[in-house]
Design a protein around this motif. Structure first.
Motif, short mmCIF file in Angstrom:
data_model
loop_
_atom_site.label_atom_id
_atom_site.label_comp_id
_atom_site.label_asym_id
_atom_site.label_seq_id
_atom_site.Cartn_x
_atom_site.Cartn_y
_atom_site.Cartn_z
N ALA A 29 0.83 -1.20 0.00
CA ALA A 29 0.00 0.00 0.00
C ALA A 29 0.87 1.25 0.00
CB ALA A 29 -0.93 0.00 1.21
N ASP A 30 0.27 2.39 -0.38
CA ASP A 30 1.02 3.64 -0.47
C ASP A 30 1.44 4.17 0.90
OD1 ASP A 30 0.82 3.66 -3.22
OD2 ASP A 30 -1.04 4.84 -3.24
N HIS A 31 0.63 3.89 1.92
CA HIS A 31 0.90 4.43 3.25
C HIS A 31 0.67 3.34 4.30
CE1 HIS A 31 1.17 8.48 1.66
NE2 HIS A 31 0.05 8.28 1.00
N PRO A 32 1.29 3.50 5.47
CA PRO A 32 1.03 2.53 6.55
C PRO A 32 -0.45 2.51 6.92
CG PRO A 32 2.92 3.92 7.06
CD PRO A 32 2.26 4.52 5.86
N PRO A 33 -1.01 1.33 7.16
CA PRO A 33 -2.42 1.25 7.54
C PRO A 33 -2.65 1.82 8.93
CG PRO A 33 -1.38 -0.89 7.75
CD PRO A 33 -0.37 0.00 7.11
N PHE A 34 -3.86 2.30 9.14
CA PHE A 34 -4.24 2.88 10.44
C PHE A 34 -5.41 2.08 10.99
CE2 PHE A 34 -6.39 5.80 13.31
CZ PHE A 34 -5.32 6.37 14.00
N TYR A 35 -5.36 1.75 12.30
CA TYR A 35 -6.37 0.91 12.92
C TYR A 35 -6.89 1.51 14.20
CZ TYR A 35 -4.64 -2.67 9.75
OH TYR A 35 -4.27 -3.36 8.62
N ALA A 36 -8.16 1.21 14.48
CA ALA A 36 -8.71 1.51 15.80
C ALA A 36 -8.07 0.57 16.81
CB ALA A 36 -10.23 1.34 15.80
N GLU A 37 -8.01 0.98 18.06
CA GLU A 37 -7.37 0.17 19.09
C GLU A 37 -8.30 -0.92 19.61
OE1 GLU A 37 -5.44 2.48 22.12
OE2 GLU A 37 -4.89 4.05 20.69
N PRO A 38 -7.72 -2.01 20.12
CA PRO A 38 -8.56 -3.03 20.78
C PRO A 38 -9.26 -2.43 22.00
CG PRO A 38 -6.31 -3.83 20.38
CD PRO A 38 -6.29 -2.37 20.12
N GLU A 39 -10.28 -3.12 22.46
CA GLU A 39 -11.01 -2.64 23.64
C GLU A 39 -10.09 -2.54 24.84
OE1 GLU A 39 -14.75 -3.97 26.55
OE2 GLU A 39 -14.25 -5.13 24.75
N SER A 40 -10.16 -1.41 25.55
CA SER A 40 -9.28 -1.19 26.70
C SER A 40 -10.00 -1.49 28.01
CB SER A 40 -8.80 0.26 26.72
OG SER A 40 -8.06 0.52 27.90
N PRO A 41 -9.33 -2.22 28.94
CA PRO A 41 -9.91 -2.45 30.26
C PRO A 41 -9.60 -1.29 31.21
CG PRO A 41 -7.87 -3.64 30.08
CD PRO A 41 -8.08 -2.98 28.75
N PHE A 42 -8.85 -0.28 30.71
CA PHE A 42 -8.40 0.80 31.59
C PHE A 42 -9.17 2.10 31.36
CE2 PHE A 42 -4.74 -2.02 30.99
CZ PHE A 42 -4.47 -2.33 32.31
N GLY A 43 -10.24 2.04 30.60
CA GLY A 43 -11.01 3.26 30.37
C GLY A 43 -11.20 3.49 28.88
N GLN A 44 -11.28 4.76 28.49
CA GLN A 44 -11.57 5.12 27.11
C GLN A 44 -10.44 4.68 26.18
OE1 GLN A 44 -12.41 9.25 26.63
NE2 GLN A 44 -12.79 9.12 24.42
N ASN A 45 -10.84 4.20 24.99
CA ASN A 45 -9.85 3.78 24.02
C ASN A 45 -9.04 4.96 23.49
OD1 ASN A 45 -10.86 1.19 24.28
ND2 ASN A 45 -10.81 0.80 22.08
N GLY A 46 -7.82 4.68 23.07
CA GLY A 46 -6.96 5.70 22.50
C GLY A 46 -7.35 6.03 21.06
N PRO A 47 -6.57 6.89 20.41
CA PRO A 47 -6.95 7.41 19.09
C PRO A 47 -6.71 6.45 17.93
CG PRO A 47 -4.82 8.29 19.77
CD PRO A 47 -5.34 7.49 20.93
N GLY A 48 -6.11 5.31 18.17
CA GLY A 48 -5.76 4.40 17.09
C GLY A 48 -4.26 4.42 16.84
N TYR A 49 -3.81 3.66 15.84
CA TYR A 49 -2.37 3.54 15.63
C TYR A 49 -2.06 3.22 14.17
CZ TYR A 49 -3.31 -1.51 15.66
OH TYR A 49 -3.81 -2.76 15.38
N TYR A 50 -0.86 3.64 13.76
CA TYR A 50 -0.31 3.26 12.47
C TYR A 50 0.48 1.97 12.65
CZ TYR A 50 -1.31 7.98 10.72
OH TYR A 50 -1.93 9.14 10.34
N ALA A 51 0.30 1.04 11.74
CA ALA A 51 1.09 -0.20 11.75
C ALA A 51 2.24 -0.04 10.76
CB ALA A 51 0.23 -1.40 11.37
N LEU A 52 3.46 0.00 11.28
CA LEU A 52 4.64 0.10 10.43
C LEU A 52 5.02 -1.30 9.97
CD1 LEU A 52 6.78 2.77 12.33
CD2 LEU A 52 4.85 3.08 10.77
N VAL A 53 4.67 -1.63 8.75
CA VAL A 53 4.81 -3.00 8.25
C VAL A 53 6.03 -3.17 7.36
CG1 VAL A 53 2.35 -3.51 8.44
CG2 VAL A 53 3.23 -2.48 6.34
N ARG A 54 6.67 -2.08 6.97
CA ARG A 54 7.84 -2.16 6.10
C ARG A 54 9.13 -2.10 6.91
NH1 ARG A 54 5.90 2.45 1.78
NH2 ARG A 54 4.14 1.30 0.86
N HIS A 55 10.13 -2.80 6.44
CA HIS A 55 11.43 -2.84 7.10
C HIS A 55 12.01 -1.44 7.24
CE1 HIS A 55 15.76 -3.75 7.56
NE2 HIS A 55 15.38 -4.92 8.05
N ALA A 56 11.90 -0.62 6.20
CA ALA A 56 12.48 0.73 6.23
C ALA A 56 11.86 1.58 7.32
CB ALA A 56 12.30 1.40 4.86
#
Length: 412
Positions: A29-56
């Protein structure tokens, strides 16, 4: 790409070939994918995350810790209380200067005398593990060999009595259980309680040992760590306990899983096994590196962006979370020719199985390499026809590429 969700527990139960194809799609893909976070047991979920899937991307983020911070958590995608991070992650979840201070003190305990003791412990533990395997016959390779060796070595190195081995194994399994309900409760709140209890039992064990050995001379790592002094600084009891949890969990589970994957890989790629045995001394170092690349026992670490930053065409902003997907980076076609093939002669082999170059490169990489190579020498020379007798029973986890069970077969 819409069907690939790294935050979905079910994704990590997909067949390996399907997951490999999914990461190939993500890397293209042109850019790293972005995902919602798994359900948190510590309160409100965070903003999500980029998955860095390339070696570089993984290697650049690792080389820039001032931008990609570990201090807000490295072993969890979710935001968790700071004390939880440090309790279970020790220096992994720290930035400099605290990280550098702790790493200096810990490194000072690994004296030449300690390393010599470790070398002897490894040889004896490997011989004992293979003795037991031969006496038992075909069995679960994980339970009777792969899990036994690193646990025995770490406990001997730390000076932990044999009577505590089962406690250490049980609690390390709980802490790194991931999402696998064979090892931890389905109820997230109850699961957190189980993890905290496991950590507390390990911390109590090492704290009691350190207190008992205070003022005594000894050649075990608990004594060395408790008495280590660098420029007038020593570990606090809390830092000692946290590092012990890190060592018995990370040092035990990652080496255990690399050894388990090694038997599967040398069974699936018999030509590579023959190549190794034709010149064991000349090829074992390369074989260990390739096994670690292929298995990637730790599949990710998280970082938090501290300032706006552009990397390989993607803009990141302060507060963004990124997850360094080591498993995917180690399968990157841009770096590794035919990455789905085991090649023990692969050179160069810039894998990130111990993390990428930077201040958080695995402190125990040398120890892990030594354990794997010594065990493979003992195993393959004394039980030359050992094979995996079926597919591995994998841990359901996005963090640890774990093997719960692996049947083996051989003639005695």
């Amino acid at each position: 790409m819409a069907d690939i969700d790294l935050s979905d527990t079910e994704f990590w139960g997909w067949p390996l070939a399907t997951r490999r194809a999914a990461f190939t799609t993500l890397r293209a893909a042109d850019h790293p994918p972005f995902y919602a976070e798994p359900e948190s047991p510590f309160g409100q979920n965070g903003p999500g995350y980029y998955a860095l899937v390339r070696h570089a991307d993984v290697t650049e983020a690792s080389r820039n810790p001032e931008v990609f911070s570990s201090g807000r958590g490295a072993t969890q995608i979710l935001d968790v209380p700071a004390e939880f991070n440090e309790y279970f992650g020790s220096m992994i979840n720290m930035d400099d200067p605290r990280h550098a201070r702790l790493r200096r003190i810990v490194s000072s305990a690994f004296t030449p005398r300690m390393i010599r003791k470790f070398e002897g412990d490894v040889r004896r533990a490997a011989a004992s593990a293979v003795d037991g395997l031969i006496a038992r016959g075909p069995c679960d390779f994980v339970e009777h060999v792969a899990a036994r060796l690193p646990l025995t070595i770490i406990c001997q190195l730390m000076g932990i009595p044999d009577s505590s081995y089962d406690l250490v194994l049980r609690n390390s399994n709980t802490i790194l259980s991931g999402m696998d309900t064979d090892l931890i409760s389905e109820d997230i709140t109850e699961a957190v309680g189980q993890i905290l209890t496991a950590g507390a039992e390990l911390a109590d064990l090492v704290t009691a040992l350190a207190q008992h050995r205070a003022g005594q001379r000894g050649d075990d790592l608990v004594t060395a760590l408790a008495t280590a002094n660098v420029d007038g600084e020593q570990l606090t009891s809390a830092e000692l306990a946290s590092f012990f949890i890190l060592l018995v969990v990370a040092g035990n589970k990652t080496t255990r899983n690399a050894i388990s994957h090694a038997l599967t890989l040398l069974t699936d790629f018999p030509g590579q096994r023959e190549l190794l045995m034709a010149d064991f001394d000349g090829r074992i170092a390369g074989a260990v590196e390739e096994i670690v690349r292929y298995a990637s026992p730790v599949m990710y670490m998280r970082r938090t962006v501290t300032q706006d930053y552009r990397m390989n065409g993607q803009d990141y902003h302060r507060g963004d979370k990124v997850v360094l997907m080591y498993w995917s980076a180690n399968q990157d076609e841009a770096v590794f020719a035919d990455p789905a093939r085991l090649d023990i002669t692969r050179s160069p082999n810039p894998h990130v199985g111990f993390g990428a170059a930077g201040p958080h490169f695995c402190l125990g990489a040398h120890l892990a390499r030594r354990e794997i190579s010594v065990l493979l020498r003992e195993l393959l020379t004394r039980v030359p026809d050992i094979r995996a007798a079926g597919p591995p029973d994998l841990l359901l986890s996005s963090f640890i590429n774990g093997v719960k069970h692996l049947p083996c077969t051989f003639t005695t």
